[in-house]
Motif scaffolding. Sequence first.
Motif, PDB file in Angstrom:
ATOM      1  N   ILE A 268       0.837  -1.198   0.000  1.00 27.41           N
ATOM      2  CA  ILE A 268       0.000   0.000   0.000  1.00 27.41           C
ATOM      3  C   ILE A 268       0.872   1.248   0.000  1.00 27.41           C
ATOM      4  CG2 ILE A 268      -1.766   1.273   1.275  1.00 27.41           C
ATOM      5  CD1 ILE A 268      -2.737  -1.411   2.370  1.00 27.41           C
ATOM      6  N   ALA A 269       1.873   1.244   0.884  1.00 32.62           N
ATOM      7  CA  ALA A 269       2.779   2.387   0.970  1.00 32.62           C
ATOM      8  C   ALA A 269       3.450   2.638  -0.385  1.00 32.62           C
ATOM      9  CB  ALA A 269       3.828   2.148   2.045  1.00 32.62           C
ATOM     10  N   ARG A 270       3.994   1.578  -0.944  1.00 30.54           N
ATOM     11  CA  ARG A 270       4.715   1.721  -2.209  1.00 30.54           C
ATOM     12  C   ARG A 270       3.800   2.290  -3.291  1.00 30.54           C
ATOM     13  NH1 ARG A 270       5.566  -3.172  -3.798  1.00 30.54           N
ATOM     14  NH2 ARG A 270       6.560  -3.571  -1.788  1.00 30.54           N
ATOM     15  N   LYS A 271       2.584   1.764  -3.337  1.00 29.82           N
ATOM     16  CA  LYS A 271       1.647   2.146  -4.394  1.00 29.82           C
ATOM     17  C   LYS A 271       1.348   3.646  -4.413  1.00 29.82           C
ATOM     18  CE  LYS A 271      -2.734   0.746  -6.456  1.00 29.82           C
ATOM     19  NZ  LYS A 271      -2.533  -0.024  -7.673  1.00 29.82           N
ATOM     20  N   VAL A 272       1.345   4.282  -3.248  1.00 29.91           N
ATOM     21  CA  VAL A 272       1.095   5.721  -3.224  1.00 29.91           C
ATOM     22  C   VAL A 272       2.390   6.507  -3.053  1.00 29.91           C
ATOM     23  CG1 VAL A 272      -1.282   5.648  -2.441  1.00 29.91           C
ATOM     24  CG2 VAL A 272       0.568   5.568  -0.778  1.00 29.91           C
ATOM     25  N   GLY A 273       3.522   5.810  -3.133  1.00 30.43           N
ATOM     26  CA  GLY A 273       4.806   6.477  -3.076  1.00 30.43           C
ATOM     27  C   GLY A 273       5.137   7.101  -1.737  1.00 30.43           C
ATOM     28  N   MET A 274       4.944   6.339  -0.688  1.00 29.56           N
ATOM     29  CA  MET A 274       5.335   6.843   0.626  1.00 29.56           C
ATOM     30  C   MET A 274       5.928   5.705   1.441  1.00 29.56           C
ATOM     31  SD  MET A 274       1.470   7.224   2.003  1.00 29.56           S
ATOM     32  CE  MET A 274       1.645   7.528   3.727  1.00 29.56           C
ATOM     33  N   SER A 275       6.433   6.026   2.619  1.00 23.90           N
ATOM     34  CA  SER A 275       7.068   5.003   3.442  1.00 23.90           C
ATOM     35  C   SER A 275       6.050   4.334   4.352  1.00 23.90           C
ATOM     36  CB  SER A 275       8.148   5.632   4.298  1.00 23.90           C
ATOM     37  OG  SER A 275       7.551   6.502   5.230  1.00 23.90           O
ATOM     38  N   VAL A 276       6.429   3.152   4.859  1.00 22.08           N
ATOM     39  CA  VAL A 276       5.541   2.436   5.768  1.00 22.08           C
ATOM     40  C   VAL A 276       5.257   3.286   6.999  1.00 22.08           C
ATOM     41  CG1 VAL A 276       5.098   0.140   6.621  1.00 22.08           C
ATOM     42  CG2 VAL A 276       7.065   0.551   5.176  1.00 22.08           C
ATOM     43  N   GLY A 277       6.293   3.946   7.469  1.00 23.10           N
ATOM     44  CA  GLY A 277       6.151   4.770   8.666  1.00 23.10           C
ATOM     45  C   GLY A 277       5.060   5.810   8.511  1.00 23.10           C
ATOM     46  N   ALA A 278       5.047   6.449   7.345  1.00 23.43           N
ATOM     47  CA  ALA A 278       4.051   7.497   7.095  1.00 23.43           C
ATOM     48  C   ALA A 278       2.633   6.933   7.133  1.00 23.43           C
ATOM     49  CB  ALA A 278       4.321   8.154   5.754  1.00 23.43           C
ATOM     50  N   LEU A 279       2.531   5.675   6.709  1.00 21.19           N
ATOM     51  CA  LEU A 279       1.228   5.008   6.745  1.00 21.19           C
ATOM     52  C   LEU A 279       0.720   4.952   8.174  1.00 21.19           C
ATOM     53  CD1 LEU A 279      -0.240   3.882   4.355  1.00 21.19           C
ATOM     54  CD2 LEU A 279       0.704   1.634   4.837  1.00 21.19           C
ATOM     55  N   TYR A 280       1.650   4.657   9.077  1.00 21.08           N
ATOM     56  CA  TYR A 280       1.276   4.504  10.481  1.00 21.08           C
ATOM     57  C   TYR A 280       1.033   5.834  11.168  1.00 21.08           C
ATOM     58  CZ  TYR A 280       1.708  -0.504  10.555  1.00 21.08           C
ATOM     59  OH  TYR A 280       1.491  -1.838  10.341  1.00 21.08           O
ATOM     60  N   LEU A 281       1.333   6.937  10.470  1.00 21.82           N
ATOM     61  CA  LEU A 281       0.949   8.248  11.010  1.00 21.82           C
ATOM     62  C   LEU A 281      -0.529   8.500  10.748  1.00 21.82           C
ATOM     63  CD1 LEU A 281       4.004  10.439   9.997  1.00 21.82           C
ATOM     64  CD2 LEU A 281       3.391   9.617  12.272  1.00 21.82           C
ATOM     65  N   ARG A 282      -1.040   7.879   9.682  1.00 22.27           N
ATOM     66  CA  ARG A 282      -2.435   8.103   9.309  1.00 22.27           C
ATOM     67  C   ARG A 282      -3.378   7.076   9.928  1.00 22.27           C
ATOM     68  NH1 ARG A 282       1.003   9.656   5.955  1.00 22.27           N
ATOM     69  NH2 ARG A 282       0.777  11.266   4.353  1.00 22.27           N
ATOM     70  N   PHE A 283      -2.907   5.838  10.057  1.00 20.49           N
ATOM     71  CA  PHE A 283      -3.744   4.760  10.600  1.00 20.49           C
ATOM     72  C   PHE A 283      -2.955   4.040  11.677  1.00 20.49           C
ATOM     73  CE2 PHE A 283      -4.443   5.416   6.098  1.00 20.49           C
ATOM     74  CZ  PHE A 283      -5.801   5.689   6.043  1.00 20.49           C
ATOM     75  N   SER A 284      -3.630   3.703  12.760  1.00 23.66           N
ATOM     76  CA  SER A 284      -2.872   3.130  13.872  1.00 23.66           C
ATOM     77  C   SER A 284      -2.437   1.695  13.586  1.00 23.66           C
ATOM     78  CB  SER A 284      -3.666   3.209  15.165  1.00 23.66           C
ATOM     79  OG  SER A 284      -4.877   2.519  15.030  1.00 23.66           O
ATOM     80  N   ASN A 285      -3.150   1.006  12.704  1.00 23.39           N
ATOM     81  CA  ASN A 285      -2.703  -0.327  12.292  1.00 23.39           C
ATOM     82  C   ASN A 285      -3.482  -0.790  11.067  1.00 23.39           C
ATOM     83  OD1 ASN A 285      -5.218  -1.326  13.225  1.00 23.39           O
ATOM     84  ND2 ASN A 285      -4.359  -1.364  15.296  1.00 23.39           N
TER      85      ASN A 285
END
Lengths: 193, 193
Positions: A35-52
């Motif tokens: 998911i992270a890769r598909k929108v061009g961001m890091s995994v960490g950034a994903l966890y800033l938006r959603f807790s899990n």
Amino acid sequence: MNHRSAYRVPKSEVLKAALDLFSRKGYSDAKMADIARKVGMSVGALYLRFSNKEELFMELIRDQSKDFIEHTRSLPLHEPLNALKTYIAINIDHALHKRQILSIIYREYNLLSLKDLRHEFFKTQHGIIRDILRAGVKNKAFKAMDINDTASMIFASIRGTIMLKLIFGIGDAKSMGNSLFKLITNGIRKDAS
Amino acid sequence: MNHRSAYRVPKSEVLKAALDLFSRKGYSDAKMADIARKVGMSVGALYLRFSNKEELFMELIRDQSKDFIEHTRSLPLHEPLNALKTYIAINIDHALHKRQILSIIYREYNLLSLKDLRHEFFKTQHGIIRDILRAGVKNKAFKAMDINDTASMIFASIRGTIMLKLIFGIGDAKSMGNSLFKLITNGIRKDAS
DNA sequence: CGTTCATATGAACCATCGTTCAGCATATAG
DNA sequence: CTATATGCTGAACGATGGTTCATATGAACG
């Protein structure tokens, strides 16, 4: 105070990517990293938006289900036959439009929260169909019948038709709606009883 | 030569346990260790019987699908109405009997091999329904109709009804079969056209 | 009995993936 | 410019689970 406030990639875009991945691979096989890769961001950034992952998933479902019910308001109950025709058409249209989320909801059926959602959906739709049938019987447009059972069967037929399209990849939206309507209203017997 | 030849726990028993776990948890969440534990053997012994998880799964599907088609042979085509009634009853019965394997087949629809199986199944069943309809039209028991489309819709209705029971947990086998038969044959309109 | 070999065991290996976090970047306020 | 809050990164961590393998067991046979 607030120095910055906007994410570079908004939630909505993440959800869009997640929708695609979840629907193609299923819950377990869709990875957070994908998911992270598909929108061009890091995994960490994903966890800033959603807790899990689970929360991301549920937010997606919630987001996509928003307009699920609104479509079937204001059916012309004074014309039951027409109402039924419209109802079927709306359902098939909507399902094909939201085919991705539907394919998830059908599949991931051990997720407890989905179970509730599905049940809720059945109850609402069953109610709508019942109203149409009841109006039709009162109207003498429809025969006397067991309204509950018939409503269940109509619900099942519509969902089955959608499944035929989604899972088996068979059929064409518009003609399917028509065929189903004809079958439900007229049946196949020459001298219907 | 062969000193021993029988496994302590036969394949069939392993498959039985696997069926339960796969249907309750889905492919990914059913662990090899779970399956081994359930039949009281070690993981290693599992790998003596099956070369890997995927193969175990496919063997299970194959095993359970064996009598899938045989049930619908020898329908009374000279009595199309009866044949249809029987066909629906057999389908619902069989589905509820094999509900576990069915719930897997509906769900795991990214597994390529399942896709083929499902398609095969549709084709066979569609053919059977077509035969019934054709016989009925010839017989003047049924109206003229688009046999292909109608067969698809009947297939969809039956599968939808089964899904209603399997996924939504709603309905009762016998009465469902009857309601569906009535709906398909007679329709709901008072003055059917 | 001793040898053989099919069968069984479960710890160890390895890959995968959800989640965390120490370090970095940068926009905004003062 | 400096300070600081906010956002971003990706390597590292820990858990999980499919698969392997060195070792054990014990039935059959001579």
